[in-house]
Design a protein around this motif. Sequence first.
Motif, PDB file in Angstrom:
ATOM      1  N   TRP A  36       1.322   3.459  -3.571  1.00 21.99           N
ATOM      2  CA  TRP A  36       0.781   3.654  -5.190  1.00 21.99           C
ATOM      3  C   TRP A  36      -0.396   4.167  -4.791  1.00 21.99           C
ATOM      4  O   TRP A  36      -0.948   2.757  -4.079  1.00 21.99           O
ATOM      5  CB  TRP A  36       0.921   2.709  -5.663  1.00 21.99           C
ATOM      6  N   PHE A  37      -0.562   4.506  -5.163  1.00 16.00           N
ATOM      7  CA  PHE A  37      -2.544   5.219  -5.165  1.00 16.00           C
ATOM      8  C   PHE A  37      -2.973   5.094  -7.032  1.00 16.00           C
ATOM      9  O   PHE A  37      -1.999   5.009  -7.505  1.00 16.00           O
ATOM     10  CB  PHE A  37      -2.881   6.017  -4.729  1.00 16.00           C
ATOM     11  N   ARG A  38      -4.164   4.984  -7.023  1.00 16.48           N
ATOM     12  CA  ARG A  38      -4.673   5.855  -8.031  1.00 16.48           C
ATOM     13  C   ARG A  38      -5.896   6.031  -8.453  1.00 16.48           C
ATOM     14  O   ARG A  38      -6.712   5.769  -7.320  1.00 16.48           O
ATOM     15  CB  ARG A  38      -4.832   3.443  -9.326  1.00 16.48           C
ATOM     16  N   GLN A  39      -6.119   6.682  -9.983  1.00 19.00           N
ATOM     17  CA  GLN A  39      -7.120   7.617  -9.323  1.00 19.00           C
ATOM     18  C   GLN A  39      -7.960   6.861 -11.495  1.00 19.00           C
ATOM     19  O   GLN A  39      -7.330   7.679 -11.914  1.00 19.00           O
ATOM     20  CB  GLN A  39      -7.419   8.560  -9.393  1.00 19.00           C
ATOM     21  N   GLY A  42     -13.244  10.229 -13.021  1.00 18.58           N
ATOM     22  CA  GLY A  42     -14.869  10.709 -12.607  1.00 18.58           C
ATOM     23  C   GLY A  42     -14.244   9.178 -10.884  1.00 18.58           C
ATOM     24  O   GLY A  42     -16.236   9.327 -10.811  1.00 18.58           O
ATOM     25  N   LYS A  43     -13.872   8.600 -10.755  1.00 17.82           N
ATOM     26  CA  LYS A  43     -13.634   7.798  -9.877  1.00 17.82           C
ATOM     27  C   LYS A  43     -12.793   8.531  -8.850  1.00 17.82           C
ATOM     28  O   LYS A  43     -11.940   9.159  -8.596  1.00 17.82           O
ATOM     29  CB  LYS A  43     -13.229   6.062  -9.953  1.00 17.82           C
ATOM     30  N   ASP A  44     -12.870   8.351  -7.268  1.00 16.45           N
ATOM     31  CA  ASP A  44     -12.156   8.500  -6.266  1.00 16.45           C
ATOM     32  C   ASP A  44     -10.555   7.998  -6.390  1.00 16.45           C
ATOM     33  O   ASP A  44     -10.685   7.120  -7.087  1.00 16.45           O
ATOM     34  CB  ASP A  44     -12.693   8.077  -5.050  1.00 16.45           C
ATOM     35  N   ARG A  45      -9.778   8.413  -6.151  1.00 11.00           N
ATOM     36  CA  ARG A  45      -8.234   8.244  -5.812  1.00 11.00           C
ATOM     37  C   ARG A  45      -8.294   6.868  -4.828  1.00 11.00           C
ATOM     38  O   ARG A  45      -8.905   7.304  -3.635  1.00 11.00           O
ATOM     39  CB  ARG A  45      -7.281   9.249  -5.419  1.00 11.00           C
ATOM     40  N   MET A  92      -4.673   7.302 -13.477  1.00 10.21           N
ATOM     41  CA  MET A  92      -3.712   7.780 -13.021  1.00 10.21           C
ATOM     42  C   MET A  92      -2.756   7.141 -12.163  1.00 10.21           C
ATOM     43  O   MET A  92      -3.487   6.877 -10.532  1.00 10.21           O
ATOM     44  CB  MET A  92      -3.628   9.477 -13.183  1.00 10.21           C
ATOM     45  N   TYR A  93      -1.917   7.276 -12.203  1.00 12.40           N
ATOM     46  CA  TYR A  93      -1.231   6.206 -10.556  1.00 12.40           C
ATOM     47  C   TYR A  93       0.215   7.362 -10.282  1.00 12.40           C
ATOM     48  O   TYR A  93       1.157   7.738 -11.033  1.00 12.40           O
ATOM     49  CB  TYR A  93      -0.116   5.556 -11.535  1.00 12.40           C
ATOM     50  N   ARG A 106      -5.953   5.218   4.556  1.00 10.06           N
ATOM     51  CA  ARG A 106      -6.446   5.987   4.058  1.00 10.06           C
ATOM     52  C   ARG A 106      -6.441   7.024   3.127  1.00 10.06           C
ATOM     53  O   ARG A 106      -4.918   7.383   3.766  1.00 10.06           O
ATOM     54  CB  ARG A 106      -7.438   6.763   5.409  1.00 10.06           C
ATOM     55  N   VAL A 107      -6.120   6.864   1.770  1.00  9.86           N
ATOM     56  CA  VAL A 107      -5.878   8.011   0.944  1.00  9.86           C
ATOM     57  C   VAL A 107      -5.548   9.458   1.659  1.00  9.86           C
ATOM     58  O   VAL A 107      -4.336  10.022   1.843  1.00  9.86           O
ATOM     59  CB  VAL A 107      -6.371   8.246  -0.485  1.00  9.86           C
ATOM     60  N   VAL A 108      -6.284  10.275   2.065  1.00 14.28           N
ATOM     61  CA  VAL A 108      -6.002  11.334   3.087  1.00 14.28           C
ATOM     62  C   VAL A 108      -5.422  11.512   4.084  1.00 14.28           C
ATOM     63  O   VAL A 108      -4.780  12.383   4.392  1.00 14.28           O
ATOM     64  CB  VAL A 108      -7.430  11.705   3.697  1.00 14.28           C
ATOM     65  N   ASP A 109      -4.569  10.088   4.567  1.00 19.72           N
ATOM     66  CA  ASP A 109      -3.466  10.436   5.610  1.00 19.72           C
ATOM     67  C   ASP A 109      -2.335   9.909   5.577  1.00 19.72           C
ATOM     68  O   ASP A 109      -0.981  10.677   5.728  1.00 19.72           O
ATOM     69  CB  ASP A 109      -3.747   8.978   6.988  1.00 19.72           C
ATOM     70  N   TYR A 110      -1.602  10.524   3.662  1.00 15.26           N
ATOM     71  CA  TYR A 110      -1.187  10.542   3.081  1.00 15.26           C
ATOM     72  C   TYR A 110      -0.473  11.844   2.528  1.00 15.26           C
ATOM     73  O   TYR A 110      -1.198  12.739   1.968  1.00 15.26           O
ATOM     74  CB  TYR A 110      -0.719   9.664   1.820  1.00 15.26           C
TER      75      TYR A 110
END
Length: 123
Positions: A36-39, A42-45, A92-93, A106-110
């Motif tokens: 689970w990630f959230r954004q 105005g902020k990074d995920r 936003m989740y 890292r988010v980018v690895d998903y």
Amino acid sequence: QVQLVESGGGSVQAGGFLRLSCSVSGFKSSVYCMGWFRQAPGKDRERVATLDTRNRTTYADPLKGRFTIYSDSAFKTLYLQMNNLKPEDTAMYYCAAVLASWCPTRVVDYTKWGQGTQVTVSS
């Protein structure tokens, strides 16, 4: 084709709780990682929590103790139980997944993402 579909977002008052769900389908491997990630605007995920198919979990440090990630026994539905919600949890989740035997931070690895579900916490 891998598909992730989130549900369960909504609006709650501070101190309340929500449980998010993510239906996971299409993985041909039995070894993968979900998270689970959230954004917030105005902020990074950012990473919230992850779970791999060996049931190992990770949490963002500030969320430990309030959020719990878990899945059904088949790893086809991922959940995020969120307790004692705060206005700063408004975001936003997203549910995400990647073929991996351990969960990257890292988010980018998903590589696979759902469409997101909005959580709004009012004070």
